[in-house]
Design a protein around this motif. Structure first.
Motif, short mmCIF file in Angstrom:
data_model
loop_
_atom_site.label_atom_id
_atom_site.label_comp_id
_atom_site.label_asym_id
_atom_site.label_seq_id
_atom_site.Cartn_x
_atom_site.Cartn_y
_atom_site.Cartn_z
N ILE A 9 -95.75 1.30 -1.02
CA ILE A 9 -94.92 0.57 -1.98
C ILE A 9 -93.49 1.11 -1.91
N PRO A 10 -92.51 0.25 -1.67
CA PRO A 10 -91.12 0.71 -1.46
C PRO A 10 -90.41 1.07 -2.76
N PHE A 11 -90.77 2.19 -3.38
CA PHE A 11 -90.10 2.63 -4.59
C PHE A 11 -88.66 3.04 -4.25
N LYS A 12 -87.70 2.54 -5.02
CA LYS A 12 -86.30 2.86 -4.77
C LYS A 12 -85.59 3.31 -6.04
N ASN A 13 -86.24 3.22 -7.17
CA ASN A 13 -85.60 3.54 -8.44
C ASN A 13 -86.19 4.80 -9.05
N VAL A 14 -85.58 5.24 -10.12
CA VAL A 14 -86.07 6.39 -10.87
C VAL A 14 -86.54 5.90 -12.23
N ASN B 194 -106.90 -12.79 -7.89
CA ASN B 194 -105.82 -12.83 -6.90
C ASN B 194 -104.46 -12.79 -7.59
N TRP B 195 -104.34 -13.52 -8.68
CA TRP B 195 -103.09 -13.49 -9.45
C TRP B 195 -102.84 -12.09 -10.00
N LEU B 196 -103.90 -11.45 -10.50
CA LEU B 196 -103.76 -10.12 -11.08
C LEU B 196 -103.29 -9.11 -10.04
N LYS B 197 -103.84 -9.15 -8.83
CA LYS B 197 -103.45 -8.19 -7.80
C LYS B 197 -101.96 -8.32 -7.47
N LYS B 198 -101.48 -9.54 -7.37
CA LYS B 198 -100.06 -9.75 -7.10
C LYS B 198 -99.20 -9.27 -8.26
N GLU C 81 -96.51 -6.06 -8.24
CA GLU C 81 -95.10 -6.28 -8.59
C GLU C 81 -94.68 -5.42 -9.78
N ASP C 82 -95.57 -5.27 -10.76
CA ASP C 82 -95.24 -4.44 -11.93
C ASP C 82 -95.05 -2.98 -11.52
N HIS D 188 -96.68 -2.97 -18.77
CA HIS D 188 -96.97 -4.38 -18.52
C HIS D 188 -98.21 -4.52 -17.64
N ALA D 189 -98.29 -3.68 -16.60
CA ALA D 189 -99.44 -3.71 -15.70
C ALA D 189 -100.72 -3.34 -16.45
N GLY D 190 -100.63 -2.31 -17.27
CA GLY D 190 -101.80 -1.89 -18.04
C GLY D 190 -102.30 -2.95 -18.99
#
Length: 204
Positions: A9-14, A118-122, A126-127, A135-137
């Protein structure tokens, strides 16, 4: 989530988290005697419940109120996941080794839960990329408690089909991987009941 999985996962923020406060919104302080020992809470409710309670209901950067009743609610969610998994593993005992689903045999309920999954995985992916852990939780809670337990599993008790057990196992496998960053201990125990490898090394 494992280091391998995180690298995908391309994390770029803090992520800057807020301060934990008590139920009245005051800062925890040893001098005031209102602090909560996380080790005692974990011993009483479980480490997964403690982790989940620290994530739930927290907007990024905002302070959050932390109290024992919140941990109790998180423990109820962990128990729900455990009970759902136990039901699925008992129901699908004969389908553990054969999980390929014949799409032609799916009922309307089967198609609905698979589309929601499938919707949940996407959405969860993204979250996590955008650091929306709370939000993901919440979406994981809604899927597990409302859509899977209260709706699909109840329907599956009456609507029989040749693919029902396979669908249940497929949903459980994916759901455990989605829950793992939030509740790593219970998901690992459940995972190893029907998989030989460790869940923590699975790629996201």
């Amino acid at each position: 989530m494992s280091a391998y999985a995180l690298n995908q996962i391309p994390f770029k923020n803090v992520y800057i988290h807020g301060m934990l406060r008590n139920e009245l919104g005051k800062k925890f302080s040893k001098s005031s005697g209102n602090n909560i020992d996380p080790l005692e809470i974990a011993a009483k409710y479980g480490m997964d419940a403690l982790r989940l309670s620290l994530i739930s209901g927290i907007a990024p950067g905002n302070d959050s109120r932390f109290y024992e009743e919140k941990v109790e609610g998180a423990r109820n969610m962990v128990n729900k996941l455990w009970n759902v998994a136990r039901y699925i593993l008992q129901t699908a005992e004969n389908s553990k080794q054969t999980t390929e689903i014949n799409l032609n045999n799916l009922t309307l309920a089967d198609k609905w839960i698979l589309s929601r999954l499938n919707w949940l995985k996407k959405t969860i992916t993204e979250d996590l990329i955008k650091y929306r852990f709370c939000h993901a939780g919440e979406w994981l809670r809604i899927f597990t408690w409302d859509w899977l337990a209260d709706q699909y599993i109840e329907i599956s008790k009456y609507e029989k089909s040749g693919e029902k057990e396979k669908v249940l196992l497929h949903v459980l496998r994916d759901l455990l991987q989605l829950w793992h960053p939030f509740t790593p201990f219970v998901t690992e125990v459940i995972w190893q009941q029907f998989n030989g490898d460790a869940l923590i090394v699975k790629s996201w």
